[in-house]
Scaffold this active site. Structure first.
Site, PDB file in Angstrom:
ATOM      1  N   HIS A 231     -95.454  73.989  -9.583  1.00  0.00           N
ATOM      2  CA  HIS A 231     -96.239  73.700  -8.377  1.00  0.00           C
ATOM      3  C   HIS A 231     -95.743  74.528  -7.187  1.00  0.00           C
ATOM      4  O   HIS A 231     -96.539  75.057  -6.406  1.00  0.00           O
ATOM      5  CB  HIS A 231     -96.128  72.223  -7.990  1.00  0.00           C
ATOM      6  CG  HIS A 231     -96.660  71.266  -9.001  1.00  0.00           C
ATOM      7  ND1 HIS A 231     -95.843  70.447  -9.749  1.00  0.00           N
ATOM      8  CD2 HIS A 231     -97.936  70.986  -9.383  1.00  0.00           C
ATOM      9  CE1 HIS A 231     -96.597  69.695 -10.540  1.00  0.00           C
ATOM     10  NE2 HIS A 231     -97.862  69.996 -10.347  1.00  0.00           N
TER      11      HIS A 231
ATOM     12  N   ILE B 134     -95.012  78.591 -15.473  1.00  0.00           N
ATOM     13  CA  ILE B 134     -93.568  78.627 -15.219  1.00  0.00           C
ATOM     14  C   ILE B 134     -92.885  77.813 -16.312  1.00  0.00           C
ATOM     15  O   ILE B 134     -93.306  76.700 -16.623  1.00  0.00           O
ATOM     16  CB  ILE B 134     -93.234  78.057 -13.823  1.00  0.00           C
ATOM     17  CG1 ILE B 134     -94.021  78.815 -12.747  1.00  0.00           C
ATOM     18  CG2 ILE B 134     -91.736  78.130 -13.547  1.00  0.00           C
ATOM     19  CD1 ILE B 134     -93.730  80.300 -12.671  1.00  0.00           C
TER      20      ILE B 134
ATOM     21  N   SER C  80     -93.793  70.762 -16.746  1.00  0.00           N
ATOM     22  CA  SER C  80     -94.830  69.743 -16.615  1.00  0.00           C
ATOM     23  C   SER C  80     -94.208  68.471 -16.075  1.00  0.00           C
ATOM     24  O   SER C  80     -93.058  68.148 -16.399  1.00  0.00           O
ATOM     25  CB  SER C  80     -95.469  69.457 -17.981  1.00  0.00           C
ATOM     26  OG  SER C  80     -96.280  68.295 -17.917  1.00  0.00           O
TER      27      SER C  80
ATOM     28  N   HIS D  52     -92.852  70.112  -9.556  1.00  0.00           N
ATOM     29  CA  HIS D  52     -91.798  70.888 -10.212  1.00  0.00           C
ATOM     30  C   HIS D  52     -91.955  72.351  -9.793  1.00  0.00           C
ATOM     31  O   HIS D  52     -92.805  72.684  -8.955  1.00  0.00           O
ATOM     32  CB  HIS D  52     -91.859  70.716 -11.732  1.00  0.00           C
ATOM     33  CG  HIS D  52     -93.210  70.993 -12.327  1.00  0.00           C
ATOM     34  ND1 HIS D  52     -93.784  72.242 -12.336  1.00  0.00           N
ATOM     35  CD2 HIS D  52     -94.111  70.175 -12.929  1.00  0.00           C
ATOM     36  CE1 HIS D  52     -94.965  72.202 -12.924  1.00  0.00           C
ATOM     37  NE2 HIS D  52     -95.196  70.948 -13.278  1.00  0.00           N
ATOM     38  N   GLN D  53     -91.146  73.228 -10.368  1.00  0.00           N
ATOM     39  CA  GLN D  53     -91.115  74.620  -9.938  1.00  0.00           C
ATOM     40  C   GLN D  53     -92.459  75.320 -10.149  1.00  0.00           C
ATOM     41  O   GLN D  53     -92.795  76.261  -9.434  1.00  0.00           O
ATOM     42  CB  GLN D  53     -89.997  75.378 -10.671  1.00  0.00           C
ATOM     43  CG  GLN D  53     -89.572  76.666  -9.986  1.00  0.00           C
ATOM     44  CD  GLN D  53     -89.192  76.458  -8.519  1.00  0.00           C
ATOM     45  OE1 GLN D  53     -88.467  75.523  -8.187  1.00  0.00           O
ATOM     46  NE2 GLN D  53     -89.691  77.311  -7.639  1.00  0.00           N
TER      47      GLN D  53
END
EC number: 6.3.2.1
Length: 281
Positions: free
Chosen positions: A37, A178, A187, A34-35
């Protein structure tokens, strides 16, 4: 981006970069990116010449009755996102490559004390699995710097402690959590939430924020904790833990402690959500 499941391929490529005098950053993940990472990868690309990412759903850190088999695997989409973010080398090993003798015969790394509380108490053996795989990946990639999210606050402290105790020559950088527009920490497990649960989920951050505000105003830790737990239960959560700890040792907060962290884990439907807030009293 080069992708390989083989340890020798990763080492060969990193050695080639090192021979040119270039620096290497590493971002270990379990995939289903997701953003949060992607932000780690972008930060890594700013800091070093090359970025290595691993995707490995680590069986050693999942307990019995946890979601190992159900954990989403989205390699194709992850690869595209990593390429766009600036990753150049992706390591995608299988459990047989990482643990060729099986888990029962695997040498492991255990960080005492800090691994035993909070998530460690709720998920026995979890941080042993985390420390072992991260140490093993560090030995494969041999990065200069490794990036982790502050959302997994206890995990970050476990890894920092391991690196210090084992004298590993790797800089560990934590990157701010984030969040979705609602305030919910991003998550991979948010995908387990129903629409109704997703609407209720921001109550976790609100409860933590209210706790910090109360402590700064002189309200007792016991009182703010009870009020926050009540608010979470009212929002549909089943709290696992909600605690105020010393920010660097995770010892129970003492009256003289200034640097504090609130750590929370709570179930909302099938999803176990975690969040934290570090602040000065």
């Amino acid at each position: 981006m080069i992708t390989s499941a083989h340890i020798d391929d990763i080492r060969t490529q990193v050695r080639a970069w090192r021979a040119q005098g270039e620096t290497v950053a590493f971002v270990p993940t379990m995939g289903n990116l997701h953003q949060g990472h992607i932000t780690l990868v972008k930060e890594a690309a700013k800091k070093c010449d090359h970025v290595v990412v691993s995707i490995f759903v680590n069986p050693m850190q999942f307990g019995q009755n946890e979601d190992l088999d159900a954990y989403p695997r989205t390699l194709e989409a992850d690869s595209q996102a990593l390429t766009a973010a600036g990753a150049e080398l992706l390591f995608t090993p299988t459990p047989a490559i990482i643990y060729p003798k099986g888990l029962a015969q695997q040498t492991y790394v255990e960080v005492p004390g800090i691994s035993d509380v909070l998530c460690g108490a709720s998920r026995p053996g979890h941080f042993r699995g985390v420390a072992t795989i991260v140490c093993k990946l560090f030995n494969i990639v041999l990065p200069d710097v490794a990036f982790f999210g502050n959302k997994d606050y206890q995990q970050l402290l476990v890894i920092r402690t391991m690196v210090e105790d084992l004298s590993l020559p790797i800089e560990i950088i934590g990157v701010d959590t984030i969040r979705e527009a609602s305030g919910l920490a991003m998550s991979s497990r948010n995908g387990y939430l129903t629409e109704e649960e997703k609407a209720a989920a921001p109550a976790l951050k609100k409860a933590i924020d209210a706790m910090a505000q109360g402590i700064k105003q002189g309200v007792s830790i016991e009182q703010v904790t009870e009020e926050a737990k009540a608010s979470l239960i009212a929002a549909g959560f089943t709290p696992d833990y909600l605690e105020v700890r010393h920010a660097t040792t995770l010892a129970n907060a003492e009256p003289q402690d200034q640097a504090l962290v609130i750590l929370a884990a709570a179930y909302l439907g099938k999803a176990r959500l975690i969040d934290n807030l570090r602040f000065d009293r």
